[in-house]
Design an enzyme around this catalytic site. Structure first.
Site, short mmCIF file in Angstrom:
data_model
loop_
_atom_site.label_atom_id
_atom_site.label_comp_id
_atom_site.label_asym_id
_atom_site.label_seq_id
_atom_site.Cartn_x
_atom_site.Cartn_y
_atom_site.Cartn_z
N ARG A 126 0.87 21.19 -2.92
CA ARG A 126 2.02 20.80 -3.77
C ARG A 126 2.95 19.78 -3.10
NH1 ARG A 126 2.17 26.53 -4.83
NH2 ARG A 126 0.91 26.96 -6.65
N LYS A 148 4.81 4.92 -6.66
CA LYS A 148 3.80 5.12 -7.71
C LYS A 148 2.47 5.39 -7.03
CE LYS A 148 5.38 2.51 -11.73
NZ LYS A 148 5.11 1.33 -12.59
N GLU A 190 1.77 -11.06 -6.81
CA GLU A 190 2.88 -10.09 -6.93
C GLU A 190 4.16 -10.66 -6.31
OE1 GLU A 190 2.53 -7.50 -8.84
OE2 GLU A 190 0.59 -6.50 -8.54
N LYS A 232 12.25 -5.25 -5.10
CA LYS A 232 11.64 -4.00 -5.58
C LYS A 232 12.54 -2.81 -5.28
CE LYS A 232 7.61 -1.38 -6.46
NZ LYS A 232 6.17 -1.25 -6.52
N GLU A 242 10.71 4.81 -13.95
CA GLU A 242 10.39 3.85 -15.01
C GLU A 242 10.78 4.36 -16.40
OE1 GLU A 242 6.88 1.41 -14.30
OE2 GLU A 242 6.56 1.34 -16.45
N ARG A 246 12.51 -0.48 -14.56
CA ARG A 246 11.37 -0.65 -13.65
C ARG A 246 10.16 -1.30 -14.34
NH1 ARG A 246 8.98 3.42 -8.95
NH2 ARG A 246 7.22 2.07 -8.43
N ASN A 250 6.13 -4.82 -14.21
CA ASN A 250 4.78 -4.90 -14.78
C ASN A 250 4.54 -6.20 -15.53
OD1 ASN A 250 3.62 -2.37 -14.00
ND2 ASN A 250 5.10 -1.41 -15.37
N HIS A 253 1.04 -7.40 -16.26
CA HIS A 253 0.12 -6.29 -15.99
C HIS A 253 -0.57 -5.76 -17.26
CE1 HIS A 253 2.05 -6.49 -12.13
NE2 HIS A 253 1.39 -5.45 -11.65
N HIS A 257 -4.25 -5.55 -16.60
CA HIS A 257 -5.00 -4.28 -16.56
C HIS A 257 -6.18 -4.33 -17.54
CE1 HIS A 257 -1.52 -1.69 -14.73
NE2 HIS A 257 -2.12 -2.46 -13.84
N HIS A 270 -7.12 -7.04 -8.44
CA HIS A 270 -5.92 -6.68 -9.20
C HIS A 270 -4.93 -7.86 -9.25
CE1 HIS A 270 -2.58 -4.32 -10.73
NE2 HIS A 270 -1.84 -4.74 -9.72
P1 NAD Z 1 -7.33 -3.26 -1.83
O1 NAD Z 1 -6.64 -2.05 -1.43
O2 NAD Z 1 -8.64 -3.12 -2.52
O3 NAD Z 1 -7.50 -4.21 -0.56
C1 NAD Z 1 -8.11 -5.45 -0.73
C2 NAD Z 1 -9.30 -5.64 0.23
O4 NAD Z 1 -8.80 -6.04 1.50
C3 NAD Z 1 -10.13 -4.41 0.47
O5 NAD Z 1 -11.47 -4.78 0.59
C4 NAD Z 1 -9.60 -3.90 1.80
O6 NAD Z 1 -10.51 -3.11 2.50
C5 NAD Z 1 -9.32 -5.18 2.51
N1 NAD Z 1 -8.31 -5.15 3.55
C6 NAD Z 1 -7.15 -4.46 3.54
N2 NAD Z 1 -6.40 -4.82 4.59
C7 NAD Z 1 -7.10 -5.73 5.30
C8 NAD Z 1 -6.84 -6.48 6.47
N3 NAD Z 1 -5.68 -6.41 7.08
N4 NAD Z 1 -7.81 -7.31 6.91
C9 NAD Z 1 -8.98 -7.45 6.24
N5 NAD Z 1 -9.27 -6.78 5.11
C10 NAD Z 1 -8.33 -5.94 4.64
O7 NAD Z 1 -6.42 -4.13 -2.85
P2 NAD Z 1 -4.86 -4.47 -2.86
O8 NAD Z 1 -4.77 -5.79 -3.49
O9 NAD Z 1 -4.22 -4.23 -1.56
O10 NAD Z 1 -4.28 -3.37 -3.86
C11 NAD Z 1 -4.67 -3.33 -5.21
C12 NAD Z 1 -4.41 -1.93 -5.73
O11 NAD Z 1 -3.01 -1.65 -5.67
C13 NAD Z 1 -4.82 -1.75 -7.18
O12 NAD Z 1 -5.52 -0.55 -7.30
C14 NAD Z 1 -3.51 -1.67 -7.92
O13 NAD Z 1 -3.58 -0.89 -9.08
C15 NAD Z 1 -2.60 -1.06 -6.89
N6 NAD Z 1 -1.17 -1.35 -7.07
C16 NAD Z 1 -0.31 -0.32 -7.04
C17 NAD Z 1 1.04 -0.54 -7.17
C18 NAD Z 1 2.00 0.60 -7.04
O14 NAD Z 1 3.19 0.42 -7.32
N7 NAD Z 1 1.57 1.75 -6.60
C19 NAD Z 1 1.52 -1.85 -7.33
C20 NAD Z 1 0.61 -2.90 -7.36
C21 NAD Z 1 -0.75 -2.63 -7.22
N1 GLY Z 2 4.08 -2.26 -9.40
C1 GLY Z 2 4.95 -1.82 -10.45
C2 GLY Z 2 5.88 -0.76 -10.03
O1 GLY Z 2 5.88 -0.33 -8.89
O2 GLY Z 2 6.62 -0.28 -10.82
#
Ligand code: NAD
Ligand code: GLY
Length: 366
Positions: A126, A148, A190, A232, A242, A246, A250, A253, A257, A270
């Site tokens: 939890r 998130k 972003e 942010k 949100e 917030r 998006n 997005h 998405h 992404h």
């Molecule tokens: P990712 O996590 O897939 O990383 C991208 C690639 O880079 C992967 O292959 C990873 O292994 C590699 N990598 C990571 N760090 C590295 C480094 N320093 N050197 C070499 N390779 C490296 O993708 P991302 O773009 O970081 O994240 C996208 C994800 O984030 C999506 O799932 C999206 O939905 C999510 N997201 C979440 C929020 C939130 O608020 N929680 C906001 C935006 C995006």
């Molecule tokens: N990436 C959108 C949010 O964090 O709200």
């Protein structure tokens, strides 16, 4: 790898859930930055098969003095693995190591690792403490901040998750040196987002420094990460869950998405989908009267200079509409878009299907 003298700091103000974002080069080698974490017997570093060989040993060594045991779990790499099955590997590891309620989870990687580790931390016993150590630009400027957490469902992106804040976010800028160019561009999407929705001065700055950012100039990157986190933090500080404001984060997005799930997770990154989605949202904003054609063109040119696609895949209008209706912002089946009501300001609203079809016809590949 130069060590940072004194990291930049951005505070997320959320009462008892407040925390710091530290930004600097070489931070993951410096044990002092973790001194404020709650004490615990064990820690689990969750990472993936790409990031582990680069940074897991260093983080494990840094944390060794603080915990009796620091375990490392390597997940398979990719958006396609942001699912129940992979999430369960984290619970398997936690239970297998006899982790208790104080065990601290460290998310070492990009947004995929961060979102999944956060969700695991929210639900294991939890809720256990967790720390974000983002290693992609996208994760440093967006996903590691704000709490998130989620996994994908085959029918929709980030559909299963929780709001759950980390105790600390540690952005080690040195980790960006190993990031592939395509991933750098994805992160820039972003960064660019924060300009049109909130801060026109920042948009001017990004335009002036886009080549330096693509070339990974350290001081340009440091400023981009810090300013993005500040914006942010300001938004999340006002609307953590949100209920309104917030949603502006998006921008791009809803279309993005749909591209990601329509093509199959991982086909477009992404950030690529968000970049192209912002072009589509800008066209919609123009049709709704918020911005003029020159601003759409300005934004499109910047997104292109960041190395991002600006022509959307031809999924078909019906498929786009079907996918966008599953978006979390939809209400009673009505799609709600984040659009610009003027440059530097965004709102959420519906739009007539006919208008959305026109945007799709204009923005999608033939
Ligand atoms: P990712 O996590 O897939 O990383 C991208 C690639 O880079 C992967 O292959 C990873 O292994 C590699 N990598 C990571 N760090 C590295 C480094 N320093 N050197 C070499 N390779 C490296 O993708 P991302 O773009 O970081 O994240 C996208 C994800 O984030 C999506 O799932 C999206 O939905 C999510 N997201 C979440 C929020 C939130 O608020 N929680 C906001 C935006 C995006
Ligand atoms: N990436 C959108 C949010 O964090 O709200």
């Amino acid at each position: 790898m130069p060590l940072s003298a004194s990291p930049e700091r951005v505070e997320i103000e959320l009462g008892e859930r407040s925390y710091s974002i530290l930004i600097g080069a070489g931070l993951l080698h410096e044990p002092g930055h973790f001194a404020t974490l709650p004490s615990a017997a064990t820690a689990l570093i969750v990472t993936n098969t790409t990031v582990a060989p680069l940074y897991a040993k260093a983080l494990q060594t840094t944390l060794a003095g603080r915990f009796r045991a620091v375990h490392v779990l390597e997940l398979p790499d990719g958006e396609a693995y942001k699912d129940w099955q992979t999430l369960n590997l984290i619970f398997d590891a936690l239970l297998g190591h006899g982790s208790d309620r104080k065990t601290v989870l460290f998310a070492l990687g990009g947004g995929v690792v961060g979102d999944m580790t956060g969700f695991a931390a929210a639900s294991y016993m939890r809720g256990v403490p967790f720390v974000q150590v983002p290693t992609t630009l996208l994760a440093q400027v967006d996903s590691s901040v704000g709490g998130k957490t989620a996994i994908n469902h085959p029918l929709g992106k980030n559909m299963i998750g929780a709001f759950y804040q980390p105790r600390l976010v540690l952005c080690d800028l040195s980790t960006l040196e190993t990031l592939p160019p395509r991933e750098m561009s994805a992160g820039l999407a972003e960064v660019i987002k924060y300009g049109p929705i909130h801060d026109m001065e920042f948009l001017d700055w990004i335009e002036a420094h886009i080549d330096a950012l693509v070339a990974r100039d350290p001081s340009a990157l440091a400023h981009a990460v810090k300013r993005s986190c500040e914006i942010k933090a300001a938004v999340v500080g006002q609307d953590e869950r949100e209920t309104g404001l917030r949603a502006i984060l998006n921008f791009g997005h809803t279309f993005g998405h749909a591209i990601e799930s329509g093509l199959g997770y991982g086909e477009w990154l992404h950030g690529e989908a968000v970049g192209c989605g912002m072009v589509m949202a800008a066209h919609l904003s123009q049709r709704l009267g918020g911005i003029d054609a020159a601003f759409v063109q300005r934004l499109t040119a910047l997104i292109q200079r960041a190395g991002l696609p600006v022509v959307a895949p031809a999924l078909g209008a019906e498929r786009y509409l079907e996918l966008m209706r599953i978006d979390k912002k939809s209400e009673a089946g009505e799609i709600r878009f984040v659009v610009l009501d003027k440059p530097g300001s965004a709102i959420m609203r519906g739009a007539p299907d006919a208008m959305v079809r026109e945007v799709l016809a204009q923005c999608c590949a033939a």
